[in-house]
Motif scaffolding. Structure first.
Motif, PDB file in Angstrom:
ATOM      1  N   ASP A  10      43.086  -8.322 -33.608  1.00  0.00           N
ATOM      2  CA  ASP A  10      41.885  -8.878 -32.989  1.00  0.00           C
ATOM      3  C   ASP A  10      42.237  -9.751 -31.783  1.00  0.00           C
ATOM      4  OD1 ASP A  10      39.723  -7.789 -34.303  1.00  0.00           O
ATOM      5  OD2 ASP A  10      39.982  -9.112 -36.027  1.00  0.00           O
ATOM      6  N   THR A  11      43.274 -10.581 -31.931  1.00  0.00           N
ATOM      7  CA  THR A  11      43.698 -11.426 -30.803  1.00  0.00           C
ATOM      8  C   THR A  11      44.163 -10.559 -29.645  1.00  0.00           C
ATOM      9  OG1 THR A  11      44.424 -13.072 -32.391  1.00  0.00           O
ATOM     10  CG2 THR A  11      45.188 -13.374 -30.157  1.00  0.00           C
ATOM     11  N   ILE A  12      44.941  -9.520 -29.966  1.00  0.00           N
ATOM     12  CA  ILE A  12      45.461  -8.631 -28.916  1.00  0.00           C
ATOM     13  C   ILE A  12      44.298  -7.972 -28.168  1.00  0.00           C
ATOM     14  CG2 ILE A  12      46.756  -6.485 -28.507  1.00  0.00           C
ATOM     15  CD1 ILE A  12      48.626  -7.335 -30.789  1.00  0.00           C
ATOM     16  N   LEU A  13      43.319  -7.454 -28.926  1.00  0.00           N
ATOM     17  CA  LEU A  13      42.182  -6.776 -28.287  1.00  0.00           C
ATOM     18  C   LEU A  13      41.321  -7.777 -27.503  1.00  0.00           C
ATOM     19  CD1 LEU A  13      41.129  -4.262 -31.091  1.00  0.00           C
ATOM     20  CD2 LEU A  13      42.436  -3.778 -29.038  1.00  0.00           C
ATOM     21  N   ALA A  14      41.161  -8.975 -28.051  1.00  0.00           N
ATOM     22  CA  ALA A  14      40.355 -10.000 -27.363  1.00  0.00           C
ATOM     23  C   ALA A  14      40.971 -10.337 -26.008  1.00  0.00           C
ATOM     24  CB  ALA A  14      40.247 -11.260 -28.221  1.00  0.00           C
ATOM     25  N   GLU A  15      42.308 -10.399 -25.967  1.00  0.00           N
ATOM     26  CA  GLU A  15      42.987 -10.785 -24.735  1.00  0.00           C
ATOM     27  C   GLU A  15      43.054  -9.663 -23.699  1.00  0.00           C
ATOM     28  OE1 GLU A  15      46.741 -12.431 -25.946  1.00  0.00           O
ATOM     29  OE2 GLU A  15      45.853 -14.378 -26.388  1.00  0.00           O
ATOM     30  N   GLU A  16      42.494  -8.491 -24.031  1.00  0.00           N
ATOM     31  CA  GLU A  16      42.406  -7.409 -23.045  1.00  0.00           C
ATOM     32  C   GLU A  16      41.238  -7.634 -22.082  1.00  0.00           C
ATOM     33  OE1 GLU A  16      44.179  -4.427 -22.229  1.00  0.00           O
ATOM     34  OE2 GLU A  16      45.661  -5.571 -23.341  1.00  0.00           O
ATOM     35  N   GLN A  17      40.358  -8.589 -22.408  1.00  0.00           N
ATOM     36  CA  GLN A  17      39.192  -8.905 -21.571  1.00  0.00           C
ATOM     37  C   GLN A  17      39.619  -9.187 -20.127  1.00  0.00           C
ATOM     38  OE1 GLN A  17      35.773  -9.217 -22.467  1.00  0.00           O
ATOM     39  NE2 GLN A  17      35.517  -9.479 -20.260  1.00  0.00           N
ATOM     40  N   LYS A  18      38.977  -8.468 -19.174  1.00  0.00           N
ATOM     41  CA  LYS A  18      39.316  -8.678 -17.754  1.00  0.00           C
ATOM     42  C   LYS A  18      38.702  -9.992 -17.251  1.00  0.00           C
ATOM     43  CE  LYS A  18      41.804  -5.114 -16.503  1.00  0.00           C
ATOM     44  NZ  LYS A  18      41.357  -3.787 -16.714  1.00  0.00           N
ATOM     45  N   ILE A  19      39.522 -10.762 -16.539  1.00  0.00           N
ATOM     46  CA  ILE A  19      39.106 -12.078 -16.048  1.00  0.00           C
ATOM     47  C   ILE A  19      39.340 -12.124 -14.533  1.00  0.00           C
ATOM     48  CG2 ILE A  19      39.729 -14.565 -16.156  1.00  0.00           C
ATOM     49  CD1 ILE A  19      38.448 -13.710 -18.735  1.00  0.00           C
ATOM     50  N   LYS A  20      38.393 -12.709 -13.801  1.00  0.00           N
ATOM     51  CA  LYS A  20      38.559 -12.825 -12.346  1.00  0.00           C
ATOM     52  C   LYS A  20      39.505 -13.988 -12.021  1.00  0.00           C
ATOM     53  CE  LYS A  20      34.594 -10.653 -10.324  1.00  0.00           C
ATOM     54  NZ  LYS A  20      33.271 -10.770  -9.793  1.00  0.00           N
ATOM     55  N   CYS A  21      40.465 -13.699 -11.139  1.00  0.00           N
ATOM     56  CA  CYS A  21      41.459 -14.721 -10.785  1.00  0.00           C
ATOM     57  C   CYS A  21      41.659 -14.727  -9.269  1.00  0.00           C
ATOM     58  CB  CYS A  21      42.817 -14.393 -11.406  1.00  0.00           C
ATOM     59  SG  CYS A  21      42.793 -14.310 -13.175  1.00  0.00           S
ATOM     60  N   SER A  22      42.205 -15.812  -8.748  1.00  0.00           N
ATOM     61  CA  SER A  22      42.628 -15.808  -7.348  1.00  0.00           C
ATOM     62  C   SER A  22      44.090 -16.250  -7.297  1.00  0.00           C
ATOM     63  CB  SER A  22      41.734 -16.716  -6.515  1.00  0.00           C
ATOM     64  OG  SER A  22      41.719 -18.004  -7.064  1.00  0.00           O
ATOM     65  N   MET A  23      44.846 -15.585  -6.415  1.00  0.00           N
ATOM     66  CA  MET A  23      46.287 -15.840  -6.348  1.00  0.00           C
ATOM     67  C   MET A  23      46.573 -17.177  -5.661  1.00  0.00           C
ATOM     68  SD  MET A  23      47.498 -13.238  -7.837  1.00  0.00           S
ATOM     69  CE  MET A  23      49.175 -13.783  -7.634  1.00  0.00           C
TER      70      MET A  23
END
Lengths: 197, 190
Positions: A10-23
């Protein structure tokens, strides 16, 4: 859910969530994470990456994480107004898990406003889940209701239903045993065949 | 990752994804090579000389660790399902489990059974079969219905019993645990 459990699927799948980032820095290669064909990542590039990578790079101060859409102001307002009508699964299947992970890694002031709303929504929706699990609603209604639930809520609903079923069974068996004491129990001998259909 | 999602949403044992696992292992090796190549570009005497390359090697490292974690969690869950199968249904794998398990998993299952048997024989002093009576009995005798013809069996406490289809008996569950696990007997009212 333990968000630190190495073996938790569940943790592994939860952390697949795409998140917007800036470099915050430039990185050789990996330009394809930003757009196809790009060779290197440049400082200031905006891109989406899975939460597991974003949180690791955030801890090394290589990226800045933007507050995800499922914690946007408008969505927070909807949640605060009436959390029970929200189709949480459509927003993020691992909504609470990601809220926990983000609250652990981000020190943003904005998150201080988000967490109480998420907490309140969880409590309200749990009451709704318990009511539904206890109800004698039709299977079809149950299926429509389940579609509104995110992963952990769905699990809680199924567990709740199971526990209620077991309690009913236990009470029934208990009342049968009480009645049974008044009857002739001479047939209850080991190996005795009691019925043949 | 897809195989992990499939496994997670399935209650049984899905087919072992040999191709995907080989691909994932190859990706891990490629990431390791890429990381080594990038680290060689950084001078030994100044680790901060090329930050964009060291950051790139860092991403390789995170991706490698992530792939390893996914592979470990995937195989761990499959092994757990095989172990749970043993405690619920006994030492004969069903057809679907037999078809979908890899050779290594079938060997794991056999070795697991051997380990339990060895433990039962050597470690438990009172000669107790630890695989029976997994749930505490509510009563001394259980009301059991025969689902599949078993025929005449000898039970230690009651002697010879004819377990023919659809007949109902009061028996000690521990005596007929093997038939219950095989689905030939079911407890009534449970």
């Amino acid at each position: 859910m333990d968000t630190e459990d190495y073996w938790s699927i569940d943790t592994i799948l939860a952390e697949e969530q795409k998140i917007k980032c800036s470099m915050l820095t430039s990185i050789h290669e990996y330009g394809h994470l930003c757009e196809a064909g790009k060779e290197n990542l440049e400082e200031g590039d905006k891109l989406e990456m899975p939460l597991w990578l974003a949180k690791s790079l955030y801890s090394e101060e290589k990226v800045d994480i933007a507050i995800p859409k499922f914690f946007s102001t408008s969505f927070r307002e909807t949640l605060a107004a009436d959390s029970t009508i929200v189709l949480l699964k459509d927003k993020c299947n691992y909504f609470y898990e990601n809220a926990t992970i983000l609250s652990e890694i981000l020190k943003s002031e904005k998150l201080k406003e988000i967490i109480p709303v998420v907490h309140k929504a969880f409590v309200e929706r749990m009451r709704m889940i318990s009511d539904y699990a206890e109800g004698e609603s039709e299977v079809q209604n149950n299926n429509m209701f389940i579609r509104r639930l995110c992963h952990i809520e769905k699990e809680l609903f199924v567990h709740n239903k199971q526990r209620i079923k077991e309690t009913v069974n236990f009470k029934q068996q208990h009342s049968v045993q009480e009645n049974y004491g008044a009857q002739d129990n001479s047939m209850r001998k080991p190996g005795k065949r009691v019925r043949h259909n | 990752m897809e195989a992990l999602s499939i496994l997670h949403s399935s209650k049984v044992l899905p087919e072992y994804p040999t191709y995907e696992i080989r691909q994932a292992t190859k990706d891990i090796n490629d990431l390791h090579d890429s990381m080594e190549r990038k680290l060689k570009e950084i001078p030994d005497d100044d680790a901060t000389a090329k930050p964009e390359i060291s950051a790139s090697a860092l991403i390789d490292h995170y991706k490698l660790e992530r792939s390893k974690r996914v592979l470990y969690a995937y195989h761990d869950e499959r092994c757990n399902r095989l172990e749970r199968y043993f405690w619920r249904h006994g030492n004969e794998l069903s057809e679907s489990f037999q078809t979908n398990a890899s050779k290594q998993e079938t060997d794991y299952f056999k070795n697991y059974i051997n380990l339990i048997e060895e433990y039962s024989q050597n470690a438990v002093e009172c000669n107790l079969d630890i695989t029976t009576t997994m749930e505490p009995p509510r009563e001394l005798l259980a009301k059991l219905r025969v689902i599949e013809d078993i025929g005449e069996v000898y039970l230690p406490d009651v002697g010879s019993v004819n377990l023919e289809k659809n007949s109902v008996h009061y028996l000690k569950k521990a005596d007929v645990e093997q038939f219950i696990k095989a689905g030939k007997l079911i407890e009534m009212g449970s």
